[in-house]
Each structure stands twice: as structure tokens, then as C-alpha cells.
Write an enzyme that holds these catalytic residues in place. Structure first.
Site, PDB file in Angstrom:
ATOM      1  N   ASP A 126       0.851  -1.192   0.000  1.00  0.00           N
ATOM      2  CA  ASP A 126       0.000   0.000   0.000  1.00  0.00           C
ATOM      3  C   ASP A 126       0.885   1.238   0.000  1.00  0.00           C
ATOM      4  OD1 ASP A 126      -2.339  -1.489   0.071  1.00  0.00           O
ATOM      5  OD2 ASP A 126      -2.436  -1.499   2.257  1.00  0.00           O
ATOM      6  N   ASP A 144      -7.258  -1.352  -4.456  1.00  0.00           N
ATOM      7  CA  ASP A 144      -8.373  -1.020  -3.563  1.00  0.00           C
ATOM      8  C   ASP A 144      -9.315  -0.016  -4.226  1.00  0.00           C
ATOM      9  OD1 ASP A 144      -7.273  -2.655  -1.564  1.00  0.00           O
ATOM     10  OD2 ASP A 144      -6.048  -1.011  -0.803  1.00  0.00           O
TER      11      ASP A 144
END
Length: 201
Positions: A126, A144
Site C-alpha cells: 500500500d 483497492d
């Protein structure tokens, strides 16, 4: 049997283009930030006053949830996410609208992007971090984002389709009312033809 196989092939061909494109975009973005952020001071690149690019490995699910169970999460999430992707693909094959097809493609593309991370790296990378004053949003990635976009498309498609079905049902109900009134006029009034014409107009 042949029409079913043809439908499966066409669905696979169309969805593959979308899914593969999304996976490539996701993986290229992760590769670039992994390669560049690891050398930054504090593993962070400040973009704006509210947006940073950070170097973070997520051992949980999306947005860093359940990362405290990292010792079990990788194998569990690999299995469950694979099952979910297969089920979503099944739903996509059965989809009857362009919206639902696109929505499922985005969700699957994002899920596959994170699955690749988990399979080859043991965790999901991330790097997008929004924050404002004392509030800090969980770090996430483009995969995401694709999942969220897909869910939004599916929700919008659901309500749009529901509205069309309700309007069509209302139209059929109105037509049935007109036919019932016309039939009643025919049975009770010899001069009912003019009234029937006025109802239909």
C-alpha cells in the site's frame, strides 16, 4: 451447449481485457513506488499537504484491516480471496447489463492485483495515504480503488435496473387497466367504441 460455450468465451475475452489492464496498472504502480520509496527518507514522498506516498506492507485486508492477525492472514486470505474471485467471475458471466459486467470486472481486477502481491510477496503493498489535520485515512493502493469503483458501479447499476423494471411494471399495469376498462365499456355500452378510442389516446 454450444451457445453456452460461446457466451463463456465472449465473456472471458471481454472481461480479460479489462481485468488484465487493471492488474497491469496496479502492478506497475506498486513496482514503481516500491523501487523509489525505499530510498526516500522516512520511506515517504510528500505530494500535497493532505496526500503522501508511503512505503507500507499490509498483512491484513484492504485499508490495513485485520493486520494484527498477520501470522495467519496470508494463507487464509489467499484461499478466501481466490474463492471470492471465482464466485464474482461466476456472477459476471450471469450479468445481464453492461454496468454489472463492468462493475464485476473492476472488483475482480482489483482483487487479482492484491492476490498477486499476497502470493509472490506475502503481503499487499500500500502506498496512498490521505490525511487532514489529526485525521489519517488508512493507507491503500490502486487495486483497492478499483474494487471501490466496481462496487459503486454495481450499486448504481442495481438501482438503475430496479427503476427500469418498476417503470416497465407500472406501464404494463396501466395498459392492463385500460384494457379492463375497455372491456367493461364493450359489455355495458353499445356506443363504447368512441370511449375506447379516447382511452387509448
Amino acid at each position: 451447449m454450444l451457445p453456452l460455450l460461446k457466451k463463456l468465451y465472449l465473456t472471458f475475452a471481454r472481461s480479460s481485457r479489462i481485468i488484465i489492464t487493471l492488474v497491469i496498472i496496479d502492478q506497475l504502480s506498486k513496482w514503481w513506488f516500491i523501487d523509489n520509496l525505499r530510498w526516500k527518507s522516512g520511506l515517504m514522498l510528500k505530494v500535497t499537504s493532505f496526500l503522501n506516498m508511503v512505503y507500507t506492507w499490509n498483512y491484513g485486508i484492504s485499508f490495513g484491516l485485520m493486520r494484527e492477525y498477520y501470522q495467519y492472514s496470508n494463507a487464509i486470505f489467499l484461499i478466501t480471496n481466490t474463492i471470492i474471485v471465482c464466485y464474482l467471475y461466476y456472477l459476471m458471466i450471469r450479468s445481464k447489463t453492461i454496468g454489472s459486467f463492468a462493475g464485476y470486472s473492476f472488483v475482480i481486477g482489483g482483487a487479482v492485483g492484491n492476490l498477486i502481491d499476497r502470493f509472490f510477496r506475502g503481503a499487499v503493498f500500500d502506498f496512498i495515504h490521505f490525511h487532514y489535520q489529526n485525521y489519517s485515512f488508512p493507507v491503500f493502493n490502486l487495486a483497492d480503488c478499483f474494487i471501490i469503483i466496481g462496487v459503486i458501479i454495481l450499486i448504481e447499476d442495481y438501482y438503475s435496473t430496479k427503476k427500469v423494471i418498476e417503470e416497465k411494471a407500472k406501464g404494463n399495469y396501466d395498459n392492463a387497466q385500460i384494457e379492463a376498462m375497455a372491456e367493461k365499456i364493450r359489455n355495458t355500452d353499445k356506443g363504447g367504441n368512441d370511449k375506447i378510442a379516447s382511452l387509448q389516446n
